[in-house]
Write an enzyme that holds these catalytic residues in place. Structure first.
Site, PDB file in Angstrom:
ATOM      1  N   ASP A 323       0.855  -1.178   0.000  1.00  0.00           N
ATOM      2  CA  ASP A 323       0.000   0.000   0.000  1.00  0.00           C
ATOM      3  C   ASP A 323       0.897   1.235   0.000  1.00  0.00           C
ATOM      4  O   ASP A 323       2.104   1.151   0.229  1.00  0.00           O
ATOM      5  CB  ASP A 323      -0.938  -0.019   1.207  1.00  0.00           C
ATOM      6  CG  ASP A 323      -2.285   0.624   0.902  1.00  0.00           C
ATOM      7  OD1 ASP A 323      -2.317   1.555   0.077  1.00  0.00           O
ATOM      8  OD2 ASP A 323      -3.285   0.209   1.498  1.00  0.00           O
ATOM      9  N   TRP A 324       0.320   2.387  -0.213  1.00  0.00           N
ATOM     10  CA  TRP A 324       1.088   3.601  -0.510  1.00  0.00           C
ATOM     11  C   TRP A 324       1.763   4.180   0.739  1.00  0.00           C
ATOM     12  O   TRP A 324       1.123   4.385   1.765  1.00  0.00           O
ATOM     13  CB  TRP A 324       0.167   4.624  -1.140  1.00  0.00           C
ATOM     14  CG  TRP A 324       0.134   4.641  -2.643  1.00  0.00           C
ATOM     15  CD1 TRP A 324       0.134   5.762  -3.430  1.00  0.00           C
ATOM     16  CD2 TRP A 324       0.104   3.531  -3.549  1.00  0.00           C
ATOM     17  NE1 TRP A 324       0.109   5.401  -4.770  1.00  0.00           N
ATOM     18  CE2 TRP A 324       0.102   4.038  -4.864  1.00  0.00           C
ATOM     19  CE3 TRP A 324       0.107   2.141  -3.383  1.00  0.00           C
ATOM     20  CZ2 TRP A 324       0.078   3.233  -5.998  1.00  0.00           C
ATOM     21  CZ3 TRP A 324       0.084   1.328  -4.504  1.00  0.00           C
ATOM     22  CH2 TRP A 324       0.072   1.876  -5.786  1.00  0.00           C
TER      23      TRP A 324
END
Length: 617
Positions: A323-324
């Protein structure tokens, strides 16, 4: 639509350096993919390999040309990302006014990539773009694309074939503009009613989520990944729903995932269906598991989860992208935003990167620091052989998707495909079908003394509306200024949420599910003067008990999950059938929510409305 490659693109790639320094074998489409991968990988420098490992946001221009830097969102120019950093995977931010302009921009980026030494094409990904929503973190604005209910609204329709049809429509619109990776579906189980991201899930039920998630993947990818596919990045492994107190793991106060009901395995079920459907990619969530057999660090850092569970137990050999923003601190809307390095906050970015790689991950989401990965290899902290392992997966998907053979898209065709009349009609039909009638009380006609259900209402009545554009309401009746002047009132509202301290967190609807006393009083005041229909946008399972409790309840209460005003009014007037059924329980009180276990579905005591509830009218 036929994708057409411009031979000048491949010519430009081959001419990036002296002809005898690049072996073009990898461009031979007749060869097996594995042979092409090995040929290309063997020619790549460390810098070129490192560029594969980072996928972050990229700006899209509004005019079909390359985009300049965007200081508002902290984005570098397209040229700086592709040429300067050597990156080849991007999550496109924003939209252009038309499919043609989006396709033209995409082609400019591919032509830019073709000027690099090896001409490795760019892979463009996106968050969801097809939902009718005003919440930019629930789904990207649809822009020129067809508009459908949120994913939880697709779950309300409960039609496997419709979900696959939706995904196939989205696939056609994505590929028309060059988007080849969907950063979805989100198959997390919405077992914590307060969680702010459940609107993009298929709801609370593991069986329904498994069936519909698999259909979604088939619609995007087909029976197997190929040149006409959009690869799916299924998320958030091993299930992001059991957030402690429903707080989201984007934020430090939501970093813990807990399993008081011992249901860790249950949250894996939808992923098992996704593996069976052939999902090409997986994204682990930010959260860190607490009180399980797994290491108490965020899932993206978690070798026991990524290697032990995902790679070894399930045999998944596709791409794993974090995920970011796990590595670097950042700034969002001018406010500091720490890296989501839960459980390893004490590590430096350098140490975090090593831990992610050692966990078995292939790609860093939301990061653009290939120079740090290069340093780690040069220092011997990460072996180049380990880089090659992930690089093979990343390159293989580019070949399988046909990006090396046909990197450009047909700009004119994009204008025909994106937002076509057929696709828009299908999306609006789904919006209507998802609407869920929760209550429909009988009203006694003062003239005939006959009792009839409130819904459907007749057209041509005098309407008092809130939350509906007056011009749209006027298509169905005469709009009046006050409830006292109306035959019926229609009020659109949304599930409640708590206002938080930062702009970014307020995009996530979190906290209490109780309506304020003022909101309830207003609805009851209107309902006291005229038969009233209340429509609630259920991005979370709102507590409707004080609204539907009699006396003083509205004549009808319905729910939507992303539907425009015409879709709602078509259902309320009987022009379209209400087919929606609740995709989760609606709790009766916040006390019941607080007493429920985060990992257990259908665990609130005495829910007001059960999963599957919905009336026909």
């Amino acid at each position: 639509m036929t994708d057409i490659i411009d031979s000048s693109v491949t010519d430009a790639a081959a001419s990036g350096t002296a002809a005898d320094t690049v072996d073009p074998t990898y461009r031979n489409a007749a060869l097996p993919v594995d042979e092409r991968v090995e040929n290309l990988l063997g020619q790549m420098s460390l810098e070129e390999k490192a560029g594969l490992f980072f996928q972050t946001m990229i700006a899209m221009s509004q005019d079909g040309e390359l985009a300049a830097a965007d200081p508002t969102f902290g984005l570098e120019s397209n040229e700086a990302m592709v040429i300067g950093k050597g990156m080849t995977h991007f999550n496109v931010l924003g939209s252009a006014p038309s499919g043609e302009l989006m396709a033209a921009w995409h082609n400019k980026v591919q032509e830019l990539a073709a000027t690099t030494r090896l001409g490795i094409p760019v892979t463009i990904s996106t968050d969801p773009r097809h939902s009718f929503s005003d919440n930019p973190l629930a789904g990207m604005l649809s822009g020129p694309f067809s508009s459908w209910p949120e994913t939880v609204g697709l779950a309300a329709i409960r039609d496997e074939a419709l979900v696959e049809r939706f995904a196939d429509v989205a696939r056609q619109e994505y590929t028309a503009v060059g988007i080849r990776v969907a950063l979805h579906p989100q198959v997390d189980l919405a077992t914590e009613p307060r969680w702010g991201r459940q609107v993009a899930t298929f709801g609370e039920d593991p069986e329904l989520t498994s069936v519909l998630g698999a259909a979604y993947i088939r619609g995007f990818q087909g029976s197997e990944l190929g040149a006409a596919s959009v690869a799916t990045m299924t998320k958030h492994f091993p299930g992001g729903g059991p957030q402690m107190d429903g707080e989201d793991a984007h934020f430090p106060h939501g970093r813990e995932q807990v399993y008081p009901g011992g249901q860790f395995e249950l949250h894996l079920k939808p992923f098992e269906a996704a593996f069976e459907a052939g999902t090409s990619q997986i994204m682990p969530y930010y959260g860190m598991p607490v009180g399980t057999e797994y290491e108490e660090v965020g899932f993206g850092f978690n070798k026991s989860v990524i290697t032990g569970l995902l790679r070894e137990r399930y045999g998944f050999d596709g791409i794993v992208c974090t995920d970011w923003g796990l590595i670097s601190d950042s700034e969002i809307f001018g406010q500091p935003f720490p890296a989501r390095a839960w459980g390893v906050e004490h590590l430096t970015p350098r140490e975090r990167m090593v831990k992610v790689i050692e966990a078995g991950v292939d790609q860093f989401g939301g990061e653009a620091i290939p120079e740090l990965l290069i340093e780690l290899v040069e220092s011997g902290e990460i072996s180049e052989a380990r880089l090659d392992e992930s690089a093979r997966r990343l390159l293989r998907e580019k070949f399988v998707l046909g990006l090396f053979d046909a990197p450009l898209v047909d700009v004119a065709a994009a204008g025909i495909v994106v937002g076509s009349e057929e696709f828009r009609a299908a999306g609006e039909a789904a919006q209507r079908a998802s609407i869920t009638v929760l209550t429909n009380t009988e009203i006694t006609n003062p003239v005939t003394d006959a009792a009839t259900p409130t819904l459907p209402i007749a057209t041509g009545l005098k309407l008092y509306v809130e939350g509906i554009d007056v011009a749209v309401a006027a298509e169905y009746g005469t709009v009046v200024a006050t409830p006292a002047d109306a035959d019926v009132a229609i009020i659109r509202t949304h599930a409640p949420f708590e206002v938080r301290s930062t702009v970014f967190e307020n995009f996530f609807h979190q906290g209490s599910l109780d309506f304020t006393a003022e909101a309830v009083a207003h609805l009851r005041e209107v309902a006291a003067s005229v038969p009233t229909i209340v429509d609630v946008h259920l991005d979370r399972p709102a507590i409707l008990t004080p609204i539907v409790a009699s006396p003083g309840a509205p004549a009808a209460v319905v729910a939507n999950y992303g539907a425009n005003a015409r879709a709602l009014l078509d259902v309320l007037t009987g022009a379209a059938e209400a087919k929606g059924r609740l995709p989760f329980d609606l709790p009766s009180s916040m006390a019941a929510v607080e007493a429920s276990r985060e990992d257990v579905p259908f665990d609130t005591k005495d829910p007001l409305f059960r999963f599957g509830h919905g009336l026909s009218i």
